[in-house]
Design an enzyme around this catalytic site. Structure first.
Site, PDB file in Angstrom:
ATOM      1  N   CYS A 107     -70.593 -42.530  23.936  1.00 35.33           N
ATOM      2  CA  CYS A 107     -70.378 -43.382  22.765  1.00 35.33           C
ATOM      3  C   CYS A 107     -68.989 -43.145  22.166  1.00 35.33           C
ATOM      4  O   CYS A 107     -68.729 -42.082  21.595  1.00 35.33           O
ATOM      5  CB  CYS A 107     -71.493 -43.076  21.766  1.00 35.33           C
ATOM      6  N   CYS A 148     -68.809 -42.523  18.401  1.00 34.71           N
ATOM      7  CA  CYS A 148     -69.320 -41.176  18.097  1.00 34.71           C
ATOM      8  C   CYS A 148     -68.183 -40.159  18.173  1.00 34.71           C
ATOM      9  O   CYS A 148     -68.081 -39.259  17.342  1.00 34.71           O
ATOM     10  CB  CYS A 148     -70.416 -40.778  19.091  1.00 34.71           C
TER      11      CYS A 148
END
Length: 109
Positions: free
Chosen positions: A33, A36
């Protein structure tokens, strides 16, 4: 990984988060991600600056599917704030630091 945040797992979540005496910010993330990774240094900074007010822990959603499913996390990153074992705030998606600090003001001021 930052030095101020702590990792939690399905096995340690209750002790690290639900039984904590202070608010806990949980970052549900995954290695694939991008957002993230962008938010990780911001959360590490918040963890260092507000260490006396809030704990910041990271939960790898891919490696800990039970906890991720238990809290209905479907999008990453998701940041949940827990107080007394209950989710009191949920923020989905990477936020710029000023917005994140504003969202967390009730727990870090």
């Amino acid at each position: 990984m930052g030095t101020n945040t702590k990792d939690t797992t399905d096995a340690t979540f209750e002790q690290d988060v639900l039984q904590s005496s202070k608010p806990v910010l949980v970052d549900f993330w995954a290695s694939w991600c991008g957002p993230c990774r962008q938010i990780a240094p911001v959360l590490d900074e918040i963890a260092g600056t507000y260490a006396d007010k809030i704990d910041v822990v990271k939960l790898n959603a891919d490696e800990n599917p039970q906890t991720t499913a238990r809290y209905g996390v479907t999008g990453l990153p998701t940041i949940n704030v827990y107080v007394g074992g209950e989710v009191v705030k949920s923020i989905v998606g990477a936020q710029p630091k000023p917005r994140l600090l504003k969202e967390l003001a009730d727990y870090i001021s």
